[in-house]
Motif scaffolding. Structure first.
Motif, PDB file in Angstrom:
ATOM      1  N   ILE A 109       0.930  -1.303   0.290  1.00  0.00           N
ATOM      2  CA  ILE A 109       0.046   0.129   0.062  1.00  0.00           C
ATOM      3  C   ILE A 109       1.180   1.234   0.418  1.00  0.00           C
ATOM      4  O   ILE A 109       1.135   1.673   0.864  1.00  0.00           O
ATOM      5  N   ARG A 110       0.853   2.095  -1.255  1.00  0.00           N
ATOM      6  CA  ARG A 110       1.777   3.253  -1.172  1.00  0.00           C
ATOM      7  C   ARG A 110       0.731   4.056  -0.496  1.00  0.00           C
ATOM      8  O   ARG A 110      -0.162   5.020  -1.603  1.00  0.00           O
ATOM      9  N   ILE A 111       1.379   5.396  -0.645  1.00  0.00           N
ATOM     10  CA  ILE A 111       0.892   6.940  -0.418  1.00  0.00           C
ATOM     11  C   ILE A 111       1.186   7.871  -0.867  1.00  0.00           C
ATOM     12  O   ILE A 111       2.435   7.735  -0.821  1.00  0.00           O
ATOM     13  N   PHE A 112       0.201   9.212  -1.926  1.00  0.00           N
ATOM     14  CA  PHE A 112       1.394  10.011  -2.025  1.00  0.00           C
ATOM     15  C   PHE A 112       0.621  10.920  -1.121  1.00  0.00           C
ATOM     16  O   PHE A 112      -1.400  11.263  -1.716  1.00  0.00           O
ATOM     17  N   LEU A 113       0.904  11.543  -0.619  1.00  0.00           N
ATOM     18  CA  LEU A 113       0.322  13.486   0.219  1.00  0.00           C
ATOM     19  C   LEU A 113       0.212  14.447  -0.561  1.00  0.00           C
ATOM     20  O   LEU A 113       1.955  15.253  -0.691  1.00  0.00           O
ATOM     21  N   ASP A 114      -0.565  14.769  -1.295  1.00  0.00           N
ATOM     22  CA  ASP A 114      -0.350  16.071  -2.741  1.00  0.00           C
ATOM     23  C   ASP A 114      -0.625  17.134  -1.542  1.00  0.00           C
ATOM     24  O   ASP A 114      -1.615  17.504  -1.206  1.00  0.00           O
ATOM     25  N   ARG A 115       0.964  18.127  -1.484  1.00  0.00           N
ATOM     26  CA  ARG A 115       0.602  19.519  -0.882  1.00  0.00           C
ATOM     27  C   ARG A 115       0.686  20.781  -1.206  1.00  0.00           C
ATOM     28  O   ARG A 115       1.513  20.322  -2.314  1.00  0.00           O
ATOM     29  N   ARG A 116       0.212  21.113  -1.084  1.00  0.00           N
ATOM     30  CA  ARG A 116      -0.346  22.730  -2.231  1.00  0.00           C
ATOM     31  C   ARG A 116       1.350  23.441  -2.676  1.00  0.00           C
ATOM     32  O   ARG A 116       1.398  23.641  -3.605  1.00  0.00           O
ATOM     33  N   LYS A 117       1.660  23.877  -1.757  1.00  0.00           N
ATOM     34  CA  LYS A 117       3.092  23.799  -1.963  1.00  0.00           C
ATOM     35  C   LYS A 117       4.113  23.610  -1.621  1.00  0.00           C
ATOM     36  O   LYS A 117       4.863  23.822  -2.241  1.00  0.00           O
ATOM     37  N   TYR A 118       4.237  22.016  -2.404  1.00  0.00           N
ATOM     38  CA  TYR A 118       4.777  21.482  -2.311  1.00  0.00           C
ATOM     39  C   TYR A 118       5.032  20.443  -3.563  1.00  0.00           C
ATOM     40  O   TYR A 118       5.195  19.393  -3.943  1.00  0.00           O
ATOM     41  N   MET A 119       4.705  20.704  -4.762  1.00  0.00           N
ATOM     42  CA  MET A 119       3.963  19.861  -5.397  1.00  0.00           C
ATOM     43  C   MET A 119       4.529  20.492  -6.778  1.00  0.00           C
ATOM     44  O   MET A 119       4.871  19.798  -8.169  1.00  0.00           O
ATOM     45  N   TRP A 136     -11.598  23.379  -5.913  1.00  0.00           N
ATOM     46  CA  TRP A 136     -11.362  22.541  -6.531  1.00  0.00           C
ATOM     47  C   TRP A 136     -12.254  22.509  -7.782  1.00  0.00           C
ATOM     48  O   TRP A 136     -12.096  21.507  -8.843  1.00  0.00           O
ATOM     49  N   ILE A 137     -12.296  23.328  -8.589  1.00  0.00           N
ATOM     50  CA  ILE A 137     -13.099  23.370  -9.944  1.00  0.00           C
ATOM     51  C   ILE A 137     -12.206  24.589 -10.762  1.00  0.00           C
ATOM     52  O   ILE A 137     -12.374  25.302 -10.346  1.00  0.00           O
ATOM     53  N   GLN A 138     -11.428  24.401 -12.253  1.00  0.00           N
ATOM     54  CA  GLN A 138     -11.369  25.289 -12.616  1.00  0.00           C
ATOM     55  C   GLN A 138     -11.538  26.638 -12.810  1.00  0.00           C
ATOM     56  O   GLN A 138     -13.053  26.498 -13.488  1.00  0.00           O
ATOM     57  N   SER A 139     -11.464  27.799 -12.609  1.00  0.00           N
ATOM     58  CA  SER A 139     -12.407  28.865 -12.482  1.00  0.00           C
ATOM     59  C   SER A 139     -13.156  29.058 -13.760  1.00  0.00           C
ATOM     60  O   SER A 139     -14.491  29.198 -13.696  1.00  0.00           O
ATOM     61  N   SER A 140     -12.714  28.557 -14.665  1.00  0.00           N
ATOM     62  CA  SER A 140     -13.366  28.770 -16.085  1.00  0.00           C
ATOM     63  C   SER A 140     -14.500  27.768 -16.505  1.00  0.00           C
ATOM     64  O   SER A 140     -16.053  28.138 -16.845  1.00  0.00           O
ATOM     65  N   LYS A 141     -14.074  26.447 -15.756  1.00  0.00           N
ATOM     66  CA  LYS A 141     -15.738  25.945 -15.446  1.00  0.00           C
ATOM     67  C   LYS A 141     -17.240  26.924 -15.330  1.00  0.00           C
ATOM     68  O   LYS A 141     -17.942  25.730 -15.212  1.00  0.00           O
ATOM     69  N   LEU A 142     -16.718  27.085 -14.103  1.00  0.00           N
ATOM     70  CA  LEU A 142     -18.158  27.711 -13.350  1.00  0.00           C
ATOM     71  C   LEU A 142     -18.531  29.167 -13.735  1.00  0.00           C
ATOM     72  O   LEU A 142     -19.420  29.402 -13.212  1.00  0.00           O
ATOM     73  N   GLU A 143     -17.924  29.555 -15.105  1.00  0.00           N
ATOM     74  CA  GLU A 143     -18.464  30.585 -15.544  1.00  0.00           C
ATOM     75  C   GLU A 143     -20.067  30.356 -16.302  1.00  0.00           C
ATOM     76  O   GLU A 143     -19.696  30.539 -17.326  1.00  0.00           O
ATOM     77  N   ASP A 188     -12.410  31.556  -4.321  1.00  0.00           N
ATOM     78  CA  ASP A 188     -11.648  31.534  -5.076  1.00  0.00           C
ATOM     79  C   ASP A 188     -11.624  29.990  -5.532  1.00  0.00           C
ATOM     80  O   ASP A 188     -10.507  29.416  -5.721  1.00  0.00           O
ATOM     81  N   SER A 189     -12.055  30.166  -6.334  1.00  0.00           N
ATOM     82  CA  SER A 189     -12.478  29.132  -7.875  1.00  0.00           C
ATOM     83  C   SER A 189     -11.534  29.332  -8.392  1.00  0.00           C
ATOM     84  O   SER A 189     -10.315  29.743  -8.780  1.00  0.00           O
ATOM     85  N   GLY A 190     -10.831  27.646  -8.435  1.00  0.00           N
ATOM     86  CA  GLY A 190      -9.472  27.784  -8.783  1.00  0.00           C
ATOM     87  C   GLY A 190      -8.669  27.049  -8.436  1.00  0.00           C
ATOM     88  O   GLY A 190      -7.112  27.060  -8.636  1.00  0.00           O
ATOM     89  N   LYS A 191      -8.621  27.707  -7.317  1.00  0.00           N
ATOM     90  CA  LYS A 191      -7.060  27.682  -6.502  1.00  0.00           C
ATOM     91  C   LYS A 191      -6.631  26.939  -6.103  1.00  0.00           C
ATOM     92  O   LYS A 191      -5.467  26.322  -5.731  1.00  0.00           O
ATOM     93  N   PHE A 192      -7.677  25.456  -5.878  1.00  0.00           N
ATOM     94  CA  PHE A 192      -6.340  24.262  -5.284  1.00  0.00           C
ATOM     95  C   PHE A 192      -6.302  23.592  -6.553  1.00  0.00           C
ATOM     96  O   PHE A 192      -5.898  23.052  -6.584  1.00  0.00           O
ATOM     97  N   TYR A 193      -7.178  24.081  -7.635  1.00  0.00           N
ATOM     98  CA  TYR A 193      -7.491  22.740  -8.616  1.00  0.00           C
ATOM     99  C   TYR A 193      -5.866  22.759  -8.965  1.00  0.00           C
ATOM    100  O   TYR A 193      -5.331  22.333  -9.647  1.00  0.00           O
ATOM    101  N   ASP A 194      -5.813  24.894  -9.728  1.00  0.00           N
ATOM    102  CA  ASP A 194      -4.576  25.086 -10.152  1.00  0.00           C
ATOM    103  C   ASP A 194      -3.168  24.243  -9.701  1.00  0.00           C
ATOM    104  O   ASP A 194      -2.665  24.043 -10.113  1.00  0.00           O
ATOM    105  N   THR A 195      -3.134  23.894  -7.978  1.00  0.00           N
ATOM    106  CA  THR A 195      -2.175  23.943  -6.946  1.00  0.00           C
ATOM    107  C   THR A 195      -1.906  22.567  -6.874  1.00  0.00           C
ATOM    108  O   THR A 195      -0.753  21.670  -6.697  1.00  0.00           O
TER     109      THR A 195
END
Length: 486
Positions: A149-159, A213-220, A240-247
């Motif tokens: 079982i392998r894990i990957f922790l997606d940290r927004r400042k370390y991608m 979590w949604i790309q900004s343009s997709k919410l328009e 803050d649409s797209g903030k975490f999606y982008d990162t």
């Protein structure tokens, strides 16, 4: 003179080595040592190098060749592979060479959302204080030792790309401490069911609304209901649409996945959202599937837990705010290859937004995956779900799907949290009895029943379950959005 010449030669070599002609191969953070690759799918491998550079990728008796484009981007797809417990190395060669070690092939899942998905294994002591149901069978935080079982922790400042190609770890020891408890227990239970390597990616942020979590343009866009009514543009809600999606999400694309798990909603529930959330949720699911170029990618989610939203001092919320949000979440089940688990029974205190039963949440999600994604149809993954109602004299007969081995009361007492109303829409507590795997609902104060509700309160933790121990999903037969959502 000699030293000046030597200095000139050294400087020239340095300049050549830092020019695009000699640039090194760069890989996204998600590609690294110890990773798990998805079985039975083509597997994208991608990165950057100098423009026009020849790239060769070798793994598991496969060799793929490509040439970078004018921007230095390159990608190949490995042929579909069978699951394997045998660690293998991957060699990526251009003008420089990268060797990624200890790679397995199995099942890969992405889990995302807010704090209840992010809820880390380091909070294990809270699991042990849970007063309902079974506690974790063992102290996984200290005893876990399954290297498959392998894990990957997606940290927004370390991608950003990592020259050490680290990020994936075995689910044990220090790496497990900070990892999603729901994600880990999902993997642990799925491993027991499938006996193949499992890779889990956790990308979750406490307190996050769905919009980031949604790309900004997709919410328009302005959602249109089936009755022709048009809702206000979704992006007007901010967040803050797209903030975490982008990162956090975009850097993972197109890493091959089996499916996605989602546990989020509390922050949007505090905003008293209903159908607007449904359209945002639909947009997230469809846009992520489009990103991974798979319209059938499994997407399973958690219906958020009972909580005292009405006690909020910031907004005028009621005891029905949460049930209406539950309804908004459940409407997403109209999308194909989605499924939902209910956790109304996994709360000790409705003043706690983070109930500690994460091992059971992970287990229930694994039941969904076993049934839906891996076609183990003998696995029951849900409690009773409202199907239809029928007025019979002065009663309402309610039929359910997902009855499992049968409908029962958890404690043997009469079913609770059922309400019934006549045409005036005034709901009153009702008597509810199980008969032939249906529920007969009645009240002496409602002689001509018209509609029925179950669990329609933020504090509802009913005793109504199926024999597999899974709770019935709250509902109202007078759902105003069911025929309007599209």
């Amino acid at each position: 003179m000699y030293f000046k010449k030597l200095k000139f030669i050294t400087l020239s070599i340095l300049l050549l080595c830092t020019s695009p002609l000699f640039s090194q191969i760069t890989l996204p953070k998600i590609l690294g040592h110890n990773m798990v690759l998805q079985q039975q799918q083509k597997v994208p491998i991608w990165g950057t190098a100098a423009a026009g550079e020849k790239i060769t990728v070798s793994f598991a008796n496969q060799t793929k060749n490509t040439v970078t484009d004018q921007s230095g981007n390159w990608s190949v797809k490995l042929n579909a592979m069978k699951a394997s417990f045998t660690p293998k190395d991957m060699t990526i060669k251009g003008k420089t060479t990268i060797v990624l070690k200890n790679i397995l092939v199995g099942e890969v899942w992405l889990c995302s959302g807010q704090s209840n998905m992010e809820y880390a294994m380091r909070k294990y002591s809270k699991f042990q204080t849970a007063i309902k149901g079974n506690k974790p069978p063992e102290d996984d935080l200290n005893t876990a030792k399954n290297t498959n079982i392998r894990i990957f922790l997606d940290r927004r400042k370390y991608m950003d790309p990592n020259p050490e190609h680290t990020g994936w770890e075995s689910a044990m020891g220090r790496p497990l401490v900070d990892f999603s408890a729901v994600g880990y227990y999902f993997a642990k239970d799925l491993y027991a069911k499938l006996n193949v390597p499992i890779g889990m990616i956790s990308a979750a942020v406490p307190g996050s609304r769905i919009e980031p979590w949604i790309q900004s343009s997709k919410l328009e866009f302005e959602p249109k209901l089936k009755n022709g009514k048009i809702l206000d543009k979704l992006n007007n809600d901010g967040g803050d649409s797209g903030k975490f999606y982008d990162t956090m999400i975009q850097p993972l694309i197109p890493f091959a996945l089996k499916g996605m798990l989602w546990y989020q909603g509390e922050s949007n529930c505090f905003l008293n959202e209903n159908i607007r959330y449904t359209y945002k949720f639909k947009t997230l699911i469809e846009s992520w599937r489009n990103d991974w170029q798979d319209k059938k990618l499994p997407f399973y989610f958690v219906q958020i837990a009972p909580y005292n939203y009405s006690a909020s001092k910031d907004r005028p919320l009621t005891t029905e705010t949460l049930p209406e949000f539950w309804e908004a979440q459940a409407l997403a089940l109209h999308l194909k290859n989605t499924a939902m688990i209910s956790i109304t029974d996994l709360v000790d205190n409705t003043a706690d937004l983070h109930p500690g039963y994460k091992w059971e949440v992970g287990r229930r999600l694994s039941l969904v995956a076993a049934n839906k994604a891996y076609h183990q149809k003998n696995v029951i993954y849900s409690g009773p779900v409202f199907q239809k109602m029928k007025i019979v004299n002065n009663t309402i007969e309610v039929s359910f799907s997902n009855i499992g081995s049968g409908l029962i009361s958890r404690d043997g007492k009469p079913l609770d949290w059922f309400n019934i109303a006549g045409a005036d829409g005034k709901f009153l507590p009702a008597k509810a009895e199980i008969k032939d795997n249906k529920v007969i609902v009645s009240s002496p104060e409602v002689q001509h029943p018209y509609s029925v509700r179950f669990g329609w309160n933020e504090a509802a933790q009913s005793n109504f379950i199926n024999k597999e121990g899974l709770p019935a999903v709250p509902f109202r037969s007078d759902n105003p959005w069911e025929k309007l959502f599209k």
